[in-house]
Design a protein around this motif. Structure first.
Motif, PDB file in Angstrom:
ATOM      1  N   LEU A  65      35.330  -2.620 -38.639  1.00  0.00           N
ATOM      2  CA  LEU A  65      34.241  -2.339 -37.702  1.00  0.00           C
ATOM      3  C   LEU A  65      34.716  -2.432 -36.255  1.00  0.00           C
ATOM      4  CD1 LEU A  65      31.313  -4.241 -39.459  1.00  0.00           C
ATOM      5  CD2 LEU A  65      31.591  -1.764 -39.259  1.00  0.00           C
ATOM      6  N   VAL A  66      35.560  -3.419 -35.963  1.00  0.00           N
ATOM      7  CA  VAL A  66      36.112  -3.547 -34.611  1.00  0.00           C
ATOM      8  C   VAL A  66      36.904  -2.301 -34.254  1.00  0.00           C
ATOM      9  CG1 VAL A  66      37.793  -4.778 -33.195  1.00  0.00           C
ATOM     10  CG2 VAL A  66      36.161  -6.068 -34.577  1.00  0.00           C
ATOM     11  N   SER A  67      37.770  -1.872 -35.160  1.00  0.00           N
ATOM     12  CA  SER A  67      38.592  -0.690 -34.916  1.00  0.00           C
ATOM     13  C   SER A  67      37.727   0.539 -34.665  1.00  0.00           C
ATOM     14  CB  SER A  67      39.519  -0.462 -36.114  1.00  0.00           C
ATOM     15  OG  SER A  67      40.301   0.706 -35.936  1.00  0.00           O
ATOM     16  N   HIS A  68      36.713   0.726 -35.486  1.00  0.00           N
ATOM     17  CA  HIS A  68      35.817   1.878 -35.353  1.00  0.00           C
ATOM     18  C   HIS A  68      35.071   1.843 -34.026  1.00  0.00           C
ATOM     19  CE1 HIS A  68      33.207   5.120 -36.566  1.00  0.00           C
ATOM     20  NE2 HIS A  68      32.132   4.365 -36.481  1.00  0.00           N
ATOM     21  N   ASN A  69      34.484   0.693 -33.683  1.00  0.00           N
ATOM     22  CA  ASN A  69      33.716   0.582 -32.447  1.00  0.00           C
ATOM     23  C   ASN A  69      34.589   0.723 -31.208  1.00  0.00           C
ATOM     24  OD1 ASN A  69      31.430   0.251 -33.926  1.00  0.00           O
ATOM     25  ND2 ASN A  69      31.149  -1.915 -33.489  1.00  0.00           N
ATOM     26  N   LEU A  70      35.817   0.212 -31.259  1.00  0.00           N
ATOM     27  CA  LEU A  70      36.719   0.313 -30.115  1.00  0.00           C
ATOM     28  C   LEU A  70      37.103   1.765 -29.859  1.00  0.00           C
ATOM     29  CD1 LEU A  70      38.237  -1.331 -27.994  1.00  0.00           C
ATOM     30  CD2 LEU A  70      40.127  -1.559 -29.618  1.00  0.00           C
ATOM     31  N   ARG A  71      37.357   2.523 -30.910  1.00  0.00           N
ATOM     32  CA  ARG A  71      37.666   3.941 -30.738  1.00  0.00           C
ATOM     33  C   ARG A  71      36.465   4.712 -30.187  1.00  0.00           C
ATOM     34  NH1 ARG A  71      40.504   3.200 -35.923  1.00  0.00           N
ATOM     35  NH2 ARG A  71      42.749   3.270 -35.534  1.00  0.00           N
ATOM     36  N   LEU A  72      35.269   4.363 -30.670  1.00  0.00           N
ATOM     37  CA  LEU A  72      34.069   5.005 -30.149  1.00  0.00           C
ATOM     38  C   LEU A  72      33.853   4.689 -28.668  1.00  0.00           C
ATOM     39  CD1 LEU A  72      31.414   4.628 -32.999  1.00  0.00           C
ATOM     40  CD2 LEU A  72      32.459   6.735 -32.174  1.00  0.00           C
ATOM     41  N   LEU A  73      34.133   3.447 -28.272  1.00  0.00           N
ATOM     42  CA  LEU A  73      34.012   3.067 -26.865  1.00  0.00           C
ATOM     43  C   LEU A  73      34.952   3.906 -26.002  1.00  0.00           C
ATOM     44  CD1 LEU A  73      33.070   1.216 -24.539  1.00  0.00           C
ATOM     45  CD2 LEU A  73      34.881  -0.379 -25.213  1.00  0.00           C
ATOM     46  N   HIS A  74      36.194   4.019 -26.427  1.00  0.00           N
ATOM     47  CA  HIS A  74      37.167   4.816 -25.673  1.00  0.00           C
ATOM     48  C   HIS A  74      36.720   6.278 -25.593  1.00  0.00           C
ATOM     49  CE1 HIS A  74      40.967   6.231 -24.110  1.00  0.00           C
ATOM     50  NE2 HIS A  74      41.132   7.020 -25.151  1.00  0.00           N
ATOM     51  N   LYS A  75      36.201   6.809 -26.697  1.00  0.00           N
ATOM     52  CA  LYS A  75      35.737   8.197 -26.720  1.00  0.00           C
ATOM     53  C   LYS A  75      34.603   8.402 -25.726  1.00  0.00           C
ATOM     54  CE  LYS A  75      33.921  11.733 -29.858  1.00  0.00           C
ATOM     55  NZ  LYS A  75      33.528  12.041 -31.265  1.00  0.00           N
ATOM     56  N   ARG A  76      33.663   7.462 -25.677  1.00  0.00           N
ATOM     57  CA  ARG A  76      32.527   7.588 -24.753  1.00  0.00           C
ATOM     58  C   ARG A  76      32.987   7.453 -23.302  1.00  0.00           C
ATOM     59  NH1 ARG A  76      27.188   4.706 -25.508  1.00  0.00           N
ATOM     60  NH2 ARG A  76      26.694   6.396 -24.068  1.00  0.00           N
ATOM     61  N   GLY A 130      38.757 -18.842 -26.021  1.00  0.00           N
ATOM     62  CA  GLY A 130      37.412 -18.652 -25.500  1.00  0.00           C
ATOM     63  C   GLY A 130      36.883 -17.241 -25.497  1.00  0.00           C
ATOM     64  N   MET A 131      37.572 -16.283 -26.126  1.00  0.00           N
ATOM     65  CA  MET A 131      37.066 -14.917 -26.123  1.00  0.00           C
ATOM     66  C   MET A 131      37.589 -14.142 -27.318  1.00  0.00           C
ATOM     67  SD  MET A 131      39.283 -13.241 -23.019  1.00  0.00           S
ATOM     68  CE  MET A 131      38.557 -14.433 -21.881  1.00  0.00           C
ATOM     69  N   ASN A 132      36.844 -13.107 -27.693  1.00  0.00           N
ATOM     70  CA  ASN A 132      37.294 -12.128 -28.667  1.00  0.00           C
ATOM     71  C   ASN A 132      38.035 -11.031 -27.907  1.00  0.00           C
ATOM     72  OD1 ASN A 132      35.848 -13.015 -31.249  1.00  0.00           O
ATOM     73  ND2 ASN A 132      34.154 -12.893 -29.808  1.00  0.00           N
ATOM     74  N   SER A 133      39.256 -10.741 -28.324  1.00  0.00           N
ATOM     75  CA  SER A 133      40.074  -9.760 -27.620  1.00  0.00           C
ATOM     76  C   SER A 133      40.518  -8.678 -28.590  1.00  0.00           C
ATOM     77  CB  SER A 133      41.292 -10.437 -26.988  1.00  0.00           C
ATOM     78  OG  SER A 133      41.994  -9.542 -26.141  1.00  0.00           O
ATOM     79  N   MET A 134      40.477  -7.422 -28.148  1.00  0.00           N
ATOM     80  CA  MET A 134      40.863  -6.307 -29.014  1.00  0.00           C
ATOM     81  C   MET A 134      41.646  -5.277 -28.216  1.00  0.00           C
ATOM     82  SD  MET A 134      36.949  -5.010 -29.449  1.00  0.00           S
ATOM     83  CE  MET A 134      36.436  -6.734 -29.400  1.00  0.00           C
ATOM     84  N   PHE A 195      44.620  -0.216 -24.350  1.00  0.00           N
ATOM     85  CA  PHE A 195      43.255  -0.370 -23.874  1.00  0.00           C
ATOM     86  C   PHE A 195      42.758  -1.713 -24.412  1.00  0.00           C
ATOM     87  CE2 PHE A 195      38.636   0.706 -24.799  1.00  0.00           C
ATOM     88  CZ  PHE A 195      38.230   0.732 -23.475  1.00  0.00           C
ATOM     89  N   ASN A 196      42.413  -2.630 -23.517  1.00  0.00           N
ATOM     90  CA  ASN A 196      42.066  -3.991 -23.910  1.00  0.00           C
ATOM     91  C   ASN A 196      40.622  -4.308 -23.533  1.00  0.00           C
ATOM     92  OD1 ASN A 196      42.626  -7.263 -22.596  1.00  0.00           O
ATOM     93  ND2 ASN A 196      42.348  -6.760 -24.746  1.00  0.00           N
ATOM     94  N   VAL A 197      39.863  -4.826 -24.492  1.00  0.00           N
ATOM     95  CA  VAL A 197      38.495  -5.282 -24.250  1.00  0.00           C
ATOM     96  C   VAL A 197      38.398  -6.732 -24.687  1.00  0.00           C
ATOM     97  CG1 VAL A 197      36.052  -4.955 -24.772  1.00  0.00           C
ATOM     98  CG2 VAL A 197      37.571  -2.972 -24.647  1.00  0.00           C
ATOM     99  N   GLN A 198      37.806  -7.577 -23.837  1.00  0.00           N
ATOM    100  CA  GLN A 198      37.632  -8.996 -24.129  1.00  0.00           C
ATOM    101  C   GLN A 198      36.140  -9.327 -24.062  1.00  0.00           C
ATOM    102  OE1 GLN A 198      40.146 -11.192 -21.425  1.00  0.00           O
ATOM    103  NE2 GLN A 198      41.833  -9.755 -21.703  1.00  0.00           N
ATOM    104  N   LEU A 199      35.642  -9.891 -25.158  1.00  0.00           N
ATOM    105  CA  LEU A 199      34.237 -10.278 -25.247  1.00  0.00           C
ATOM    106  C   LEU A 199      34.127 -11.793 -25.202  1.00  0.00           C
ATOM    107  CD1 LEU A 199      33.018  -7.897 -28.112  1.00  0.00           C
ATOM    108  CD2 LEU A 199      32.914  -7.511 -25.650  1.00  0.00           C
TER     109      LEU A 199
END
Length: 207
Positions: A65-76, A130-134, A195-199
């Motif tokens: 799910l993380v992989s799928h959502n991260l690719r969708l974020l980049h696409k948007r 302290g964070m989720n990183s992808m 491309f790095n996103v930290q939640l």
């Protein structure tokens, strides 16, 4: 939510290349750019929280799910001119960024940017407290090594390698907020752009 249109199979390199090729045909948004980017990231954070529940309720692997959502974020984000400019400025081969980290967006729950690792670079071990990183690989290749801290005293710290993986274009990797893994990244003959996103929200990605 668009983030949760889950598919079990991907053709990563073809999909990422297709996303990039569509840049010239994207439709403009009626929102100002700053509000539009903020709206995209807020939807992504909400989508990740729902993905966490989706994983719990339907026994779906969170990494998928993380992989799928991260690719969708980049696409948007590729529909936003500001992001395209930053993306091209970092990934075009003739450009050589003068910094490892290029910040794109930061709000209370999310921080996003590009991480550029030069050729023949061996980054020191680090963790993600302290964070989720992808990460999504946008260009180049990099080797990911993971270590476990085995022993420490006043003079020496010992590590045991637990895994090693070669990441190529469109591969993803994620780390949970309470994860104690130590990570090392190194490149060979070419630079790698991630491309790095930290939640910073409290839920764990891999619980």
């Amino acid at each position: 939510m668009i983030n949760l249109q889950y598919k079990s199979k991907f053709e990563p390199e073809q999909q990422l290349g297709h996303m990039i090729s569509q840049q010239s045909r994207l439709t403009p948004s009626s929102l100002p750019l700053s509000r539009r980017i903020s709206s995209i990231f807020k939807e992504f954070v909400t989508g990740m929280k729902l993905a966490h529940l989706q994983s719990d309720n339907k026994n779906i692997e969170m990494d998928v799910l993380v992989s799928h959502n991260l690719r969708l974020l980049h696409k948007r984000l590729l529909q936003v001119p500001e992001y395209i400019d930053s993306f091209n400025g970092i990934t075009l081969t003739e450009n050589k960024p003068d910094a490892l980290w290029h910040s794109l967006f930061e709000e209370r729950d999310v921080t996003c940017g590009f991480l550029t690792i030069p050729p023949h670079q061996d980054m020191p071990c680090y963790c993600h407290p302290g964070m989720n990183s992808m990460y999504l690989v946008l260009a180049g290749e990099v080797r990911l090594n993971e270590y476990a801290l085995q022993a420490t005293n006043n003079e020496q710290v010992n590590f045991d390698i637990t895994s090693s993986r070669d990441l190529k274009m469109s591969d993803t990797i994620s780390f949970s907020t309470d994860n104690t893994r130590l990570t090392n990244l190194n490149t060979v003959d070419e630079a790698c752009v991630l491309f790095n996103v930290q939640l910073s929200w409290q839920h764990k990605l891999n619980s």
